[in-house]
Design an enzyme around this catalytic site. Structure first.
Site, PDB file in Angstrom:
ATOM      1  N   GLN A   1      15.003  -2.365  32.639  1.00 36.72           N
ATOM      2  CA  GLN A   1      15.575  -1.836  33.873  1.00 36.72           C
ATOM      3  C   GLN A   1      15.655  -2.918  34.954  1.00 36.72           C
ATOM      4  O   GLN A   1      16.643  -3.017  35.679  1.00 36.72           O
ATOM      5  CB  GLN A   1      14.728  -0.661  34.373  1.00 36.72           C
ATOM      6  CG  GLN A   1      15.367   0.159  35.469  1.00 36.72           C
ATOM      7  CD  GLN A   1      16.549   0.977  34.962  1.00 36.72           C
ATOM      8  OE1 GLN A   1      16.695   1.184  33.760  1.00 36.72           O
ATOM      9  NE2 GLN A   1      17.398   1.418  35.865  1.00 36.72           N
TER      10      GLN A   1
ATOM     11  N   THR B   1       2.229   7.071   1.623  1.00 35.83           N
ATOM     12  CA  THR B   1       3.154   7.948   2.330  1.00 35.83           C
ATOM     13  C   THR B   1       4.277   8.419   1.408  1.00 35.83           C
ATOM     14  O   THR B   1       4.830   7.651   0.629  1.00 35.83           O
ATOM     15  CB  THR B   1       3.773   7.222   3.544  1.00 35.83           C
ATOM     16  OG1 THR B   1       2.713   6.814   4.408  1.00 35.83           O
ATOM     17  CG2 THR B   1       4.718   8.127   4.305  1.00 35.83           C
ATOM     18  N   GLU B   2       4.603   9.709   1.529  1.00 37.54           N
ATOM     19  CA  GLU B   2       5.670  10.302   0.739  1.00 37.54           C
ATOM     20  C   GLU B   2       6.651  11.034   1.650  1.00 37.54           C
ATOM     21  O   GLU B   2       6.343  11.258   2.836  1.00 37.54           O
ATOM     22  CB  GLU B   2       5.078  11.273  -0.286  1.00 37.54           C
ATOM     23  CG  GLU B   2       4.141  10.620  -1.286  1.00 37.54           C
ATOM     24  CD  GLU B   2       3.592  11.614  -2.312  1.00 37.54           C
ATOM     25  OE1 GLU B   2       3.999  12.803  -2.270  1.00 37.54           O
ATOM     26  OE2 GLU B   2       2.762  11.198  -3.136  1.00 37.54           O
TER      27      GLU B   2
ATOM     28  N   PHE C   1       0.867  -1.174   0.000  1.00 33.50           N
ATOM     29  CA  PHE C   1       0.000   0.000   0.000  1.00 33.50           C
ATOM     30  C   PHE C   1       0.904   1.224   0.000  1.00 33.50           C
ATOM     31  O   PHE C   1       1.718   1.396   0.902  1.00 33.50           O
ATOM     32  CB  PHE C   1      -0.878  -0.043   1.247  1.00 33.50           C
ATOM     33  CG  PHE C   1      -1.707   1.179   1.492  1.00 33.50           C
ATOM     34  CD1 PHE C   1      -2.972   1.288   0.932  1.00 33.50           C
ATOM     35  CD2 PHE C   1      -1.247   2.208   2.305  1.00 33.50           C
ATOM     36  CE1 PHE C   1      -3.759   2.410   1.180  1.00 33.50           C
ATOM     37  CE2 PHE C   1      -2.025   3.316   2.567  1.00 33.50           C
ATOM     38  CZ  PHE C   1      -3.283   3.432   2.000  1.00 33.50           C
TER      39      PHE C   1
ATOM     40  N   GLU D   1       1.374   3.910  11.177  1.00 32.55           N
ATOM     41  CA  GLU D   1      -0.095   3.828  11.164  1.00 32.55           C
ATOM     42  C   GLU D   1      -0.729   4.905  12.042  1.00 32.55           C
ATOM     43  O   GLU D   1      -1.737   4.664  12.712  1.00 32.55           O
ATOM     44  CB  GLU D   1      -0.570   2.438  11.607  1.00 32.55           C
ATOM     45  CG  GLU D   1      -0.035   1.285  10.784  1.00 32.55           C
ATOM     46  CD  GLU D   1      -0.486   1.325   9.343  1.00 32.55           C
ATOM     47  OE1 GLU D   1      -1.504   1.973   9.061  1.00 32.55           O
ATOM     48  OE2 GLU D   1       0.207   0.742   8.501  1.00 32.55           O
TER      49      GLU D   1
ATOM     50  N   SER E   1       1.863  11.726   8.075  1.00 30.93           N
ATOM     51  CA  SER E   1       0.576  11.778   8.770  1.00 30.93           C
ATOM     52  C   SER E   1      -0.435  12.622   8.004  1.00 30.93           C
ATOM     53  O   SER E   1      -1.637  12.391   8.077  1.00 30.93           O
ATOM     54  CB  SER E   1       0.780  12.347  10.180  1.00 30.93           C
ATOM     55  OG  SER E   1       1.608  11.496  10.947  1.00 30.93           O
TER      56      SER E   1
END
Length: 389
Positions: free
Chosen positions: A336, A129-130, A126, A363, A135
């Site tokens: 920890q 996004t670039e 899919f 996501e 977002s």
């Protein structure tokens, strides 16, 4: 209000838990060795063999409708199974799945893309996004220009999951600059043979996304998925397909990590006492236990809303935000508690530490989830305490 699982649900969950313990956990040391040598944790053939083992018991296409050979499980059941898979970092997923928006394909496209993807013959990715549009998906700049009966695509996509392995992509490009995202973005099904290229992106974790490069990639009009100009709607449907499944997997990881911390605290001694007797350790265990249970019910509540057919986006954003935040706090506490040993590669704590950090970014970042949650509350789309009506 009954929170118990049905007998069938319990049996299905327990089968997956046994599968994880018998088939996946024994592979962990080899997976770690390969990853440290910059090799895939599982080869494609190994993943396929494991998927076929699961298929022999009917586990194929968890969310795929039965008409396509899947199990068509409920969202709640899918969340429970994802939590079981999260108990190990071995990169396994059940076979028989396809991106939800591929079900919008026409009959010819289903034969060429959907069905072969479900069967495992083809691999998709899919691509929205670039470099300048993460977002803010509406800020995409990739274009598709009409040339006769073809479209010519130019642009770059980045951080594309599965982009290095995919033989076709669902790529989103602007087809009408004047309309922008609202009516001007179209989704195209583009085979790798059409000319797009992928480049591996090295990350701090074992997730190896890709940059996809489109330079005058020509595709016929028949490759449009859905309708021209309606691509952004498909993109939002893909993004919202199962955001609850991401924190669901973190539930299993946190269960395993907290168990490791408990075992270590009950055996490690300092100054003549087991560290489990130290209040500082007890509080870390207590806080982690409480947060794990809160996460479990946020995830299951969001999944339940999906099954009820109500708008679950608010609940999914809450689960995603809380899951990313608390999973990272829990793995940090577990490291920890283990002290120097937790920081070494002798234990898998550092492996989970790197993997879970991604949950706060991909996501939908923490900041985007907070923006969504705040907007819903401030604008009255969701009332405080109104989840159950």
């Amino acid at each position: 209000m009954d929170f118990s699982l049905s007998t069938e649900e319990r049996e299905v969950r327990d089968w997956v838990r046994t599968f994880v313990q018998r088939e996946l956990v024994p592979l962990e040391q080899e997976v770690l060795r390969r990853e440290r040598a910059h090799q895939p944790g599982l080869t494609g053939e190994e993943l396929k063999d494991l998927q076929l083992k699961a298929k022999e018991s009917g586990f194929w296409g968890i969310l795929t409708p039965e008409e396509y050979g899947g199990m068509g499980m409920s969202a709640v059941m899918a969340a429970l199974l994802e939590a079981e898979l999260g108990r190990t970092f071995v990169p396994f997923r059940f076979g028989g799945a396809a991106d939800n928006i591929l079900f919008h394909a026409n009959e010819e496209q289903k034969q060429a893309y959907l069905l072969p993807t479900i069967s495992g013959e083809r691999k998709s990715c899919f691509a929205i996004t670039e470099p300048g549009a993460g977002s803010d998906a509406k800020a995409i700049r990739a274009t598709a220009r009409k040339d006769g009966t073809d479209w010519v695509i130019n642009g770059e996509k980045t951080f594309i999951t599965g982009g290095n392995e995919a033989d076709f992509t669902m790529v989103f490009a602007i087809t009408d600059p004047e309309k922008g995202a609202n009516g001007g973005v179209t989704c195209f099904l583009v085979d790798r043979e059409a000319g797009w290229k992928s480049e591996y992106i090295d990350t701090m974790g074992e997730w190896g996304p890709a940059s996809l490069i489109f330079q005058d990639v020509r595709v016929p009009e028949t490759q449009i998925l859905g309708e021209e100009g309606r691509g952004f709607e498909l993109a939002m449907q893909w993004i919202g397909q199962g955001r609850y499944l991401l924190p669901a997997r973190a539930i299993g990881s946190c269960e395993r990590l907290i168990s490791m911390a408990i075992d270590y605290a009950n055996t490690r001694e300092t100054f003549g006492q087991k560290i489990a007797e130290r209040q500082a350790i007890q509080w870390m265990i207590a806080d982690s236990g409480v947060e794990l249970e809160a996460l479990r019910w946020l995830v299951l509540s969001a999944a339940w809303q999906v099954d009820q057919g109500v708008d679950s986006r608010h609940a999914q954003s809450m689960a995603k935000l809380y899951g990313g935040q608390k999973a990272n706090e829990i793995v940090d506490r577990v490291m920890q508690i283990h002290g120097g040993m937790g920081y070494t590669r002798e234990l898998p704590v550092e492996r989970w530490y790197r993997e879970l950090r991604l949950l706060r970014i991909y996501e939908g970042t923490d900041e985007i989830q907070r923006r969504t949650i705040a907007r819903n509350l401030l604008k009255g789309h969701v009332k405080v305490g109104g989840v159950l009506g």
